[in-house]
Design a protein around this motif. Structure first.
Motif, PDB file in Angstrom:
ATOM      1  N   LEU B 127      -5.623   5.037   3.851  1.00 58.20           N
ATOM      2  CA  LEU B 127      -5.340   4.639   5.548  1.00 58.20           C
ATOM      3  C   LEU B 127      -6.220   4.604   6.785  1.00 58.20           C
ATOM      4  O   LEU B 127      -5.464   4.792   7.520  1.00 58.20           O
ATOM      5  N   ASN B 135     -10.161   0.788   5.526  1.00 59.25           N
ATOM      6  CA  ASN B 135     -11.201  -0.007   6.747  1.00 59.25           C
ATOM      7  C   ASN B 135     -12.675   0.393   6.358  1.00 59.25           C
ATOM      8  O   ASN B 135     -13.440  -0.631   7.084  1.00 59.25           O
ATOM      9  N   TRP B 148      -2.878   1.495  10.797  1.00 53.59           N
ATOM     10  CA  TRP B 148      -2.120   1.101  10.191  1.00 53.59           C
ATOM     11  C   TRP B 148      -0.863   1.927  10.632  1.00 53.59           C
ATOM     12  O   TRP B 148      -0.069   1.318  10.744  1.00 53.59           O
ATOM     13  N   TRP B 154       2.714  -2.767   8.824  1.00 58.19           N
ATOM     14  CA  TRP B 154       2.580  -1.887   7.793  1.00 58.19           C
ATOM     15  C   TRP B 154       3.340  -0.433   7.061  1.00 58.19           C
ATOM     16  O   TRP B 154       2.152  -0.164   6.080  1.00 58.19           O
ATOM     17  N   TRP B 158       3.572  -0.062   3.219  1.00 55.42           N
ATOM     18  CA  TRP B 158       3.274   0.367   2.486  1.00 55.42           C
ATOM     19  C   TRP B 158       4.181   1.491   1.663  1.00 55.42           C
ATOM     20  O   TRP B 158       3.976   1.993   0.673  1.00 55.42           O
TER      21      TRP B 158
END
Lengths: 302, 289
Positions: B127, B135, B148, B154, B158
């Motif tokens: 992340l 990414n 994130w 997000w 997660w």
């Protein structure tokens, strides 16, 4: 009919296999990640595909040359040994006495100890911290518990709590209850003492339960994080591996991380992850039949 | 008579020290947490004032605090819902007559035994806003990078994914054990009546799993109150405290702000909720027998 069954089986396998991929993905990712150089890692996609074996040795060598990893593993093993001994002993003795010895007030004592299972550990974190900070006569504290920091930031704090487990006493009580009294009576006729009866006659018969207790202790100790992080906050040198692994990964995850010597280095984050995950997974796979026993033994009576 | 005396002695010489130890390391902290929940502390050396139920009033009236319970509840609703659905389906598949059942059961349980903290660190590699793996993939597909940590959605996503992934194996194993305990002759009787797989699942499997269902549900809720590492290491409670869960705030309040009074009051709230749930579990678990 058989055709339908066969297609059903194939679908079952596909679903379970896809699930297995999801379950294992982070592990596979981490293992492959240790084969990469830092530059290669910058362009990693779904799977880090190794192009050579040049880096994996260096990555692990860099990790194991750190001065903090070995004392942390040592501390964790020392805790595991201590808790295996003390929790093993209190569980066997408690379990046996509750199963085989008739003493006055037994059921009161039993329910009192079992009630400790109702108190969630998270709720006792803060008061245990306060208690350790004010523990009398240690760490510069007087008899009134004032003046110093008590057991905080003292190695002993990693060894004083959790020396008995009501759950494990319960497990062994169940196991001992399931074994007849005739062994005990025969042992008495033969003149065997109390401890001799427990440790040479009854104990060998409950080995699977002992295995469950030991395995859970090992994994619990290996992964222990929150407790040592709080209680030894100023003593990075005494931390067990659960905390040190996070400190190490922070060093490589954040440039100039907790010890200031870091460069972002994801392959090394993967390497410490592997070191951290391998022992519990290996123990689990080696003893997995005991796990199922442990999960279902005391949890639900069916 | 002499024999009874010996038994009493043996019993209490064994149990006595354990009870004494429990009194010191279990009951005293229990007393401390209730006592401290009535105090307010201004930092470690700021001194304490008695506020009675003040901390509890704050918890249930100030959104900063009752949102912790809502956040914990939200994460647990999604995590538990997903675990129950996937857990039931996977357990059903793993009890069918296929080869490799043991292999699957082993694989699904592996995440349960690994450190949540180190799993969180692996996810952090994925992340990272600048050099994170996801990414990289997004950029190579021509998308924008995602920060994130700035997105409530997000971060919840997660947390829920990690907690579900980590706990699913235990749920599956428990359901497998529960399903194995159902007498096969019930299914055989249903076969004779011509019941299909789905009918059997809803009319035999599910009702017979009730005790296990309650057990899984309640241990999962207890587990949700224990969520700490992914919040500390991945979200940090961000954005704007939206992902702070109770245990994280207990830690934050006590060790960052030095207000052990509020930390204790939150602990008492957790204690009472979880004790109530445990009692509920005992009631339902026993009705099965």
């Amino acid at each position: 009919m058989t055709v339908v069954k066969k297609s059903e089986k194939i679908v079952t396998h596909i679903v379970l296999a896809l699930g297995s991929v999801v379950m294992l993905y982070p592990f596979v990712f981490a293992v492959l990640g240790t084969f990469l150089s830092l530059e290669e890692f910058y362009s990693v996609g779904f799977l880090p595909l190794p192009t050579s074996l040049d880096y994996v040795f260096d990555n692990f060598a860099t990790l194991f040359r750190r001065s903090d990893i070995w004392p942390a593993i040592g501390m964790t093993l020392a805790r595991t040994a201590w808790y295996s001994l003390i929790v093993g002993f209190t569980s066997v003795m408690g379990g046996y006495v509750f199963a085989k010895v008739n003493f006055k007030g037994k059921s009161v004592a039993f329910y009192l100890l079992m009630s400790s299972m109702m108190v969630p550990g998270v709720a006792l974190l803060i008061p245990q911290y306060l208690m350790m900070a004010r523990f009398p006569l240690v760490g510069g504290n007087g008899l009134d518990g004032m003046g110093g920091s008590g057991l905080l930031n003292n190695w002993a704090v990693l060894f004083v709590t959790g020396c008995f487990s009501a759950y494990n006493i319960f497990l062994l009580r169940q196991a001992f209850t399931g074994i007849g009294n005739e062994y005990k009576e025969a042992a008495e006729v033969d003149g065997a003492g109390f401890f001799q009866t427990i440790f040479t006659i009854y104990l060998p018969m409950v080995k699977p339960v002992l295995a469950v207790i030991f395995i859970n202790l090992f994994i619990g100790q290996w992964n222990d994080y929150l407790f040592p992080m709080i209680f030894l906050s100023e003593r990075a040198d005494l931390m067990p591996i659960g905390v040190v692994s996070v400190n190490i990964s922070n060093d490589y995850l954040l440039a100039g991380g907790s010890s200031g010597l870091g460069l972002v280095n994801y392959p090394l984050v993967m390497a410490i992850s592997i070191v951290m995950m391998l022992p519990p997974v290996a123990v689990y796979i080696a003893f997995q039949k005991y796990f199922v026993t442990g999960l279902t033994l005391g949890g639900v009576k069916s | 008579m002499k024999r009874a005396g010996k038994e009493n002695l043996r019993g209490w010489l064994t149990v006595g020290p354990i009870i004494l130890y429990y009194a010191i390391f279990g009951l005293i902290p229990l007393g401390i947490v209730f006592y401290y929940s009535t105090l307010k502390e201004k930092g470690l050396f700021g001194g304490t004032t008695f506020v009675g139920f003040g901390n509890f009033v704050t918890i249930f009236t100030n959104p900063r605090y009752y949102n912790l319970l809502i956040t914990t509840a939200l994460i647990s609703v999604f995590t538990i819902g997903l675990s129950l659905i996937f857990g039931l389906v996977l357990a059903k598949l793993m009890t069918s007559s296929i080869r490799g059942k043991t292999f699957y059961r082993t694989v699904y349980y592996i995440p349960v035994v690994v450190s949540m903290a180190i799993v969180s660190q692996i996810v952090n590699v994925w992340l990272s806003p600048t050099t994170g793996t996801i990414n990289n993939i997004l950029v190579s597909l021509g998308h924008e990078r995602v920060i994130w940590r700035d997105s409530v959605f997000w971060m919840y996503f997660w947390l829920i994914v990690i907690c579900t992934w980590k706990g699913l194996g235990a749920t599956v194993i428990l359901f497998v054990a529960g399903m194995a305990a159902i007498p096969p002759d019930i299914y055989e009787a249903a076969d004779i009546d011509g019941a299909g797989g789905v009918v059997k699942f809803f009319s035999i499997t599910l009702p017979n799993l009730r005790a296990m269902f309650v057990f899984v549900l309640i241990t999962s809720i207890i587990g949700a109150f224990n969520i700490f590492e992914p919040v500390q290491l991945i979200t940090g409670g961000e954005p704007d405290g939206a992902t702070k869960v109770v245990l994280f705030q207990i830690y934050d309040e006590s060790f960052q702000n030095g207000n052990f009074g509020m930390g204790s009051a939150l602990s008492v709230v957790v204690l009472l909720i979880l004790m109530a749930l445990t009692m509920l579990n005992m009631r339902f678990g026993q009705q099965k027998d």
